[in-house]
Write a protein that holds these residues in place. Sequence first.
Motif, PDB file in Angstrom:
ATOM      1  N   ASP A 288     122.625  23.074  82.557  1.00 13.87           N
ATOM      2  CA  ASP A 288     122.067  23.394  81.237  1.00 13.87           C
ATOM      3  C   ASP A 288     121.565  24.833  81.176  1.00 13.87           C
ATOM      4  N   LYS A 289     120.959  25.280  82.276  1.00  7.72           N
ATOM      5  CA  LYS A 289     120.239  26.559  82.260  1.00  7.72           C
ATOM      6  C   LYS A 289     121.132  27.763  82.562  1.00  7.72           C
ATOM      7  N   ALA A 290     121.983  27.623  83.544  1.00  4.62           N
ATOM      8  CA  ALA A 290     122.756  28.790  84.015  1.00  4.62           C
ATOM      9  C   ALA A 290     123.528  29.488  82.888  1.00  4.62           C
ATOM     10  N   PRO A 291     124.185  28.725  81.980  1.00  2.00           N
ATOM     11  CA  PRO A 291     124.943  29.411  80.925  1.00  2.00           C
ATOM     12  C   PRO A 291     124.065  30.203  79.960  1.00  2.00           C
TER      13      PRO A 291
ATOM     14  N   VAL B 174     112.562  30.028  92.554  1.00  2.00           N
ATOM     15  CA  VAL B 174     112.851  28.626  92.238  1.00  2.00           C
ATOM     16  C   VAL B 174     112.393  28.335  90.808  1.00  2.00           C
ATOM     17  N   SER B 175     113.372  28.193  89.920  1.00  2.00           N
ATOM     18  CA  SER B 175     113.080  28.143  88.485  1.00  2.00           C
ATOM     19  C   SER B 175     113.096  26.728  87.919  1.00  2.00           C
ATOM     20  N   LYS B 176     113.185  25.729  88.801  1.00  2.00           N
ATOM     21  CA  LYS B 176     113.255  24.329  88.318  1.00  2.00           C
ATOM     22  C   LYS B 176     112.081  24.017  87.394  1.00  2.00           C
ATOM     23  N   THR B 177     112.366  23.258  86.360  1.00  2.00           N
ATOM     24  CA  THR B 177     111.427  22.826  85.314  1.00  2.00           C
ATOM     25  C   THR B 177     111.054  23.934  84.319  1.00  2.00           C
ATOM     26  N   PHE B 178     111.384  25.186  84.602  1.00  2.00           N
ATOM     27  CA  PHE B 178     111.047  26.263  83.655  1.00  2.00           C
ATOM     28  C   PHE B 178     112.249  26.566  82.759  1.00  2.00           C
ATOM     29  N   SER B 179     111.946  26.891  81.502  1.00  2.00           N
ATOM     30  CA  SER B 179     113.010  27.081  80.523  1.00  2.00           C
ATOM     31  C   SER B 179     113.769  28.381  80.777  1.00  2.00           C
ATOM     32  N   ALA B 180     114.960  28.441  80.173  1.00  2.00           N
ATOM     33  CA  ALA B 180     115.794  29.637  80.314  1.00  2.00           C
ATOM     34  C   ALA B 180     115.048  30.892  79.854  1.00  2.00           C
ATOM     35  N   ASP B 181     114.206  30.767  78.815  1.00  2.00           N
ATOM     36  CA  ASP B 181     113.462  31.935  78.320  1.00  2.00           C
ATOM     37  C   ASP B 181     112.531  32.492  79.384  1.00  2.00           C
TER      38      ASP B 181
END
Length: 225
Positions: A64-67, A34-41
Amino acid sequence: MSSIAENIARVQERLAKALQRAERSPNDARLLAVSKTFSADIVQEAYDAGLRSFGENRVQELCDKAPKLPSDCEWHLIGQLQRNKVRPALEHAGWLHGVDSLALAQRIQRLADDMKVAPTFLLEVNISGEESKFGLAPEDVEAVLTALPEGPGCCRGLMTIAPLGASESELHAVFAGLRKLRDQLAVRCGTALPELSMGMSGDMEIAVAEGATIVRIGTAIFGQR
Ligand SMILES: *Cc1c(COP(=O)(O)O)cnc(C)c1O
């Protein structure tokens, strides 16, 4: 090794041990990070450590994050889904865990047909009956399943969130309750409902003991939000 890679190794070890204790086979439950709130990096670090399945609870954040991550990631929307956000959700998520009405399930199927995608969705059930919780009441799930047409998206199981601060025995009761409901519905509706999405960082062992097939782990992998 990055600390995220170390965390993942520890969580995988916990999962393996819990499966072993429950006399289930090693592939009977899988890890959803569960990656909510964490940046793509940061999510990329988990990807580099081998994970491919990620869960987000907000559609906008998912979009925002998936791409920004490699295209072989599998995205799960684990939060509430508003009817006007189904289309953007389906553009990225192959799995929807928080479906809590027939109208929403039908809209998912209609748009999936339109968009030529085949999402997997789970019906969220409020097993504990807590008023603050989303999800269908257990007695309402059968009507939803029966009314769902065959479609490009299909319901593959049930999801629940345990009440905050529940005791160990309450947690066993909630997770066992979801499994028993699934077992009854599978017989009564003649639908295979193989997936049980239950268990988070603090209670994954109990969920696995009660039959979880997907555990949704945030904090134990990425740290405090
Ligand atoms: C945030 C969240 C999780 C992860 O919880 P952790 O306690 O951080 O592991 C799991 N499921 C849902 C629905 C969530 O919103």
